[in-house]
Design a protein around this motif. Structure first.
Motif, PDB file in Angstrom:
ATOM      1  N   VAL A  65     -11.932  -5.980  -6.135  1.00  0.00           N
ATOM      2  CA  VAL A  65     -10.820  -6.107  -5.200  1.00  0.00           C
ATOM      3  C   VAL A  65     -11.342  -6.685  -3.894  1.00  0.00           C
ATOM      4  N   VAL A  66     -10.760  -7.795  -3.460  1.00  0.00           N
ATOM      5  CA  VAL A  66     -11.196  -8.423  -2.208  1.00  0.00           C
ATOM      6  C   VAL A  66     -10.011  -8.495  -1.253  1.00  0.00           C
ATOM      7  N   ASP A  67     -10.088  -7.755  -0.170  1.00  0.00           N
ATOM      8  CA  ASP A  67      -9.044  -7.832   0.853  1.00  0.00           C
ATOM      9  C   ASP A  67      -9.633  -7.347   2.161  1.00  0.00           C
ATOM     10  N   ASP A  68      -9.228  -8.007   3.256  1.00  0.00           N
ATOM     11  CA  ASP A  68      -9.800  -7.573   4.531  1.00  0.00           C
ATOM     12  C   ASP A  68      -9.042  -6.382   5.105  1.00  0.00           C
ATOM     13  N   GLU A  69      -8.016  -5.979   4.430  1.00  0.00           N
ATOM     14  CA  GLU A  69      -7.240  -4.829   4.901  1.00  0.00           C
ATOM     15  C   GLU A  69      -7.729  -3.573   4.187  1.00  0.00           C
ATOM     16  N   SER A  70      -8.360  -2.676   4.925  1.00  0.00           N
ATOM     17  CA  SER A  70      -9.032  -1.565   4.253  1.00  0.00           C
ATOM     18  C   SER A  70      -8.060  -0.601   3.566  1.00  0.00           C
ATOM     19  N   SER A  71      -6.856  -0.413   4.146  1.00  0.00           N
ATOM     20  CA  SER A  71      -5.918   0.524   3.527  1.00  0.00           C
ATOM     21  C   SER A  71      -5.478   0.016   2.149  1.00  0.00           C
ATOM     22  N   ASP A  81      -8.279   0.578  -0.362  1.00  0.00           N
ATOM     23  CA  ASP A  81      -8.380   1.979  -0.798  1.00  0.00           C
ATOM     24  C   ASP A  81      -7.281   2.336  -1.780  1.00  0.00           C
ATOM     25  N   MET A  82      -6.105   1.861  -1.464  1.00  0.00           N
ATOM     26  CA  MET A  82      -4.959   2.121  -2.322  1.00  0.00           C
ATOM     27  C   MET A  82      -5.212   1.562  -3.725  1.00  0.00           C
ATOM     28  N   LEU A  83      -5.653   0.305  -3.778  1.00  0.00           N
ATOM     29  CA  LEU A  83      -5.908  -0.340  -5.069  1.00  0.00           C
ATOM     30  C   LEU A  83      -7.009   0.384  -5.829  1.00  0.00           C
ATOM     31  N   ARG A  84      -8.009   0.832  -5.072  1.00  0.00           N
ATOM     32  CA  ARG A  84      -9.109   1.525  -5.735  1.00  0.00           C
ATOM     33  C   ARG A  84      -8.603   2.779  -6.444  1.00  0.00           C
ATOM     34  N   ILE A  85      -7.793   3.548  -5.729  1.00  0.00           N
ATOM     35  CA  ILE A  85      -7.291   4.798  -6.309  1.00  0.00           C
ATOM     36  C   ILE A  85      -6.438   4.528  -7.546  1.00  0.00           C
ATOM     37  N   VAL A  86      -5.508   3.585  -7.394  1.00  0.00           N
ATOM     38  CA  VAL A  86      -4.574   3.305  -8.492  1.00  0.00           C
ATOM     39  C   VAL A  86      -5.302   2.747  -9.712  1.00  0.00           C
ATOM     40  N   LEU A  87      -6.184   1.798  -9.471  1.00  0.00           N
ATOM     41  CA  LEU A  87      -6.844   1.137 -10.604  1.00  0.00           C
ATOM     42  C   LEU A  87      -7.849   2.064 -11.294  1.00  0.00           C
ATOM     43  N   ARG A  88      -8.515   2.892 -10.494  1.00  0.00           N
ATOM     44  CA  ARG A  88      -9.444   3.854 -11.116  1.00  0.00           C
ATOM     45  C   ARG A  88      -8.697   4.795 -12.036  1.00  0.00           C
ATOM     46  N   ARG A  89      -7.497   5.206 -11.537  1.00  0.00           N
ATOM     47  CA  ARG A  89      -6.712   6.124 -12.337  1.00  0.00           C
ATOM     48  C   ARG A  89      -6.324   5.496 -13.674  1.00  0.00           C
ATOM     49  N   ASP A  90      -6.217   4.169 -13.663  1.00  0.00           N
ATOM     50  CA  ASP A  90      -5.869   3.461 -14.904  1.00  0.00           C
ATOM     51  C   ASP A  90      -7.090   3.233 -15.799  1.00  0.00           C
ATOM     52  N   GLY A  91      -8.210   3.740 -15.372  1.00  0.00           N
ATOM     53  CA  GLY A  91      -9.383   3.670 -16.242  1.00  0.00           C
ATOM     54  C   GLY A  91     -10.289   2.481 -15.988  1.00  0.00           C
ATOM     55  N   TYR A  92     -10.006   1.696 -14.926  1.00  0.00           N
ATOM     56  CA  TYR A  92     -10.883   0.562 -14.649  1.00  0.00           C
ATOM     57  C   TYR A  92     -12.023   0.984 -13.742  1.00  0.00           C
ATOM     58  N   GLU A  93     -13.062   0.183 -13.785  1.00  0.00           N
ATOM     59  CA  GLU A  93     -14.147   0.370 -12.846  1.00  0.00           C
ATOM     60  C   GLU A  93     -13.804  -0.529 -11.665  1.00  0.00           C
ATOM     61  N   VAL A  94     -13.876  -0.025 -10.448  1.00  0.00           N
ATOM     62  CA  VAL A  94     -13.421  -0.835  -9.319  1.00  0.00           C
ATOM     63  C   VAL A  94     -14.543  -1.088  -8.316  1.00  0.00           C
ATOM     64  N   ALA A  97       0.826  -1.197   0.000  1.00  0.00           N
ATOM     65  CA  ALA A  97       0.000   0.000   0.000  1.00  0.00           C
ATOM     66  C   ALA A  97       0.861   1.248   0.000  1.00  0.00           C
ATOM     67  N   ALA A  98       2.055   1.101   0.548  1.00  0.00           N
ATOM     68  CA  ALA A  98       2.923   2.270   0.650  1.00  0.00           C
ATOM     69  C   ALA A  98       3.651   2.554  -0.651  1.00  0.00           C
ATOM     70  N   ALA A  99       3.693   1.543  -1.551  1.00  0.00           N
ATOM     71  CA  ALA A  99       4.440   1.737  -2.789  1.00  0.00           C
ATOM     72  C   ALA A  99       3.858   2.888  -3.591  1.00  0.00           C
ATOM     73  N   ARG A 100       4.753   3.724  -4.148  1.00  0.00           N
ATOM     74  CA  ARG A 100       4.299   4.892  -4.893  1.00  0.00           C
ATOM     75  C   ARG A 100       4.118   4.525  -6.355  1.00  0.00           C
ATOM     76  N   THR A 101       3.117   5.114  -6.933  1.00  0.00           N
ATOM     77  CA  THR A 101       2.938   4.882  -8.355  1.00  0.00           C
ATOM     78  C   THR A 101       3.468   6.083  -9.098  1.00  0.00           C
ATOM     79  N   PRO A 102       4.471   5.903  -9.957  1.00  0.00           N
ATOM     80  CA  PRO A 102       4.977   7.034 -10.709  1.00  0.00           C
ATOM     81  C   PRO A 102       3.885   7.612 -11.605  1.00  0.00           C
TER      82      PRO A 102
END
Ligand SMILES: Nc1ncnc2c1ncn2[C@@H]1O[C@H](COP(=O)(O)OP(=O)(O)OP(=O)(O)O)[C@@H](O)[C@H]1O
Ligand SMILES: [Mg+2]
Length: 485
Positions: free
Chosen positions: A27-33, A36-49, A5-10
């Motif tokens: 995205v299925v994970d019991d870790e909320s952070s 959230d991280m995946l949601r932000i990154v993947l949305r930015r890539d144009g996917y529906e999350v 989650a901490a990894a930065r996306t250039p």
């Protein structure tokens, strides 16, 4: 919180989602952070999350929504990622499943791959690696699906309502049938014997609005005139000697459906008048009956004869011809669409091999070439008979040239008048010279041997056909064509 989650996306241009709707990722994970991280990154890539915080919620989403890619953690309490994967695959075989796992559970990750996951990443992973992999897997899944669709389209282009063909002329016939099926118009199907006229008539009926009503076929050539009338119109008891019960006619049976009048050229002139009346008035009466019935029937007629010629000769009524020739459909002879021969041969091979419980799978190249070179006077029916015979005789998994009947094996060898004297070529054939009328010369040759065989067989056609290695049908076709009866 995991390191992932901490990894930065250039900041770089996002990979383009495939054309059409944006791919949907769950995205299925019991870790909320991480969610959230995946949601932000993947949305930015144009996917529906879509997000799920545990396995149970994920399965609920999978049941309700279309999901293209599942990105699930493996280790979750209660319902595990492997359970989610199983459910996802059950609901949609084509879903792309991607698993995330802590290093300790690679064994389970391998199990997940066995269950149909395409890949897994060990936590912690870099977001860039994940984005790239998602892009690649979605792309290859899209290509795979495109291939399936393409293959299906290709196959269906070679078959239409049991009619096989890939030649341009047959593809045009398929399109024609599809279009006219929807209309209620009368159709005249023409073509030589064995070209599939009845098959085409059935295809028209079964692609029409009348498909749930009867398709009734009547061979006008096979029934004597007196019977033909009562067959078509039915009769009342006592209408003629032998009519001891009331009988429904085929027109009545075909009500709301289609009647197929085969070999219409064989109908006598007086019967033609009666048929014309039905076609004009759409009413008819049983023989010996008084009540008129309304006919809601589509008429498809067929003939292997040259009807305009029969009209010119006064053997077929011109008005009836125009009544039935509303939409003409012509089935080309097989020798004019040689590219269909191998396809049809393979089709019949599969059919008869299954029927005979044999495992003849294909034809040798030489056998295929001989079939393609044959003249096929009996058209597709003759081809089917030949293949059926080959399947019965063949001892190997492949039909070899030597299993083919003699008249097909000798294609191009000795089927022409042997010549001697000046101009003769080494093959025993007359030289081409400045060219000549091959059809006419071929006909001469046929005429000579058919007449000779008939003579030697004492006029018994079956015997003469056998002497020439021909099917009775093609023999009759030629004898008729050359007026050698
Ligand atoms: N394109 C085709 N694909 C598959 N089977 C075919 C095709 N054309 C004909 N056949 C088969 O060949 C046989 C003859 O076809 P059909 O009876 O429709 O011919 P037809 O033109 O009505 O012949 P005829 O004038 O002798 O009555 C049938 O068994 C039919 O299933
Ligand atoms: Mg027929």
């Amino acid at each position: 919180m995991s390191r992932a989650a901490a990894a930065r996306t250039p900041v770089e241009p996002a990979p383009r989602p495939p054309a059409g709707a944006a791919p949907r990722i769950l995205v299925v994970d019991d870790e909320s952070s991480l969610r959230d991280m995946l949601r932000i990154v993947l949305r930015r890539d144009g996917y529906e999350v879509l997000l799920a915080e545990n396995g149970r919620a994920a399965i609920d989403v999978l049941k309700r929504e279309r999901v293209d890619l599942l990105l699930s953690d493996i280790r979750m309490s209660e319902v595990s990622g492997v359970d989610v994967l199983k459910a996802a695959k059950e609901l949609n075989r084509d879903i792309v499943a991607f698993m995330m796992t802590a290093f300790a559970s690679t064994e389970t990750a391998v199990e997940a791959m066995r269950l149909g996951a395409v890949d897994y990443l060990t936590k912690p992973f870099s977001m860039d690696e994940l984005r790239l992999k998602i892009q690649q897997h979605l792309e290859s899944s899209r290509l795979k699906q495109e291939n399936v669709l393409l293959k299906r389209a290709l196959n269906s282009r070679h078959e239409f309502s049991n009619i096989i063909g890939r030649s341009d002329s047959m593809l045009a016939v398929f399109r024609m049938i599809e279009t006219i099926a929807k209309t209620g118009s009368t159709v005249l199907v023409t073509g030589e014997s064995g070209t599939g006229k009845e098959l085409a008539a059935r295809a028209i009926h079964f692609n029409s609005m009348r498909r749930d009503h009867p398709f009734v076929a009547l061979n006008c050539g096979a029934v004597p005139e007196t019977l033909l009338e009562s067959e078509l119109f039915g009769h009342m008891r006592g209408a003629f000697t032998g009519a001891d019960t009331n009988k429904k006619g085929l027109l009545e049976t075909a009500e709301r459906g289609t009647i197929f009048l085969d070999e219409i050229g064989e109908m006598t002139l007086s019967m033609q008048v009666k048929l014309l009346r039905v076609l004009q008035e759409r009413r008819y009466r049983r023989l010996g009956g008084t009540d008129e019935s309304q006919a809601d029937i589509r008429v498809i007629a067929a003939t292997n004869q040259d009807l305009p010629r029969l009209v010119a000769e006064g053997k077929f009524r011109e008005d009836l011809f125009y009544r039935i020739n509303v939409i003409p459909v012509h089935l080309p002879p097989l020798r004019e669409r040689r590219e269909d021969v191998a396809l049809l041969a393979q089709h019949f091979l599969e059919k008869h091999s299954a029927r005979a419980g044999k495992s003849v799978r294909g034809l040798s190249q030489e056998a295929t070439a001989l079939l393609e070179a044959h003249h096929w006077p009996g058209n597709v029916r003759e081809l089917e008979n030949v293949i059926e015979r080959c399947v019965a005789l063949e001892q190997t998994p492949v039909v070899l040239a030597e299993t083919l009947p003699a008249n097909i094996r000798s294609a191009g060898h000795g089927t022409f008048a042997p010549a001697s004297g000046p101009g003769a070529t080494p093959g025993g054939f007359p030289d081409l010279g400045d060219g000549f009328d091959l059809e006419a010369r071929g006909e001469e040759f046929y005429r000579h041997y058919i007449a000779l065989a008939l003579e030697r067989a004492g006029g018994v056609q079956v015997k003469a056909a056998e002497m020439l290695g021909m099917s009775f049908r093609s023999f009759r076709y030629y004898a008729k064509k050359l007026k050698l009866r």
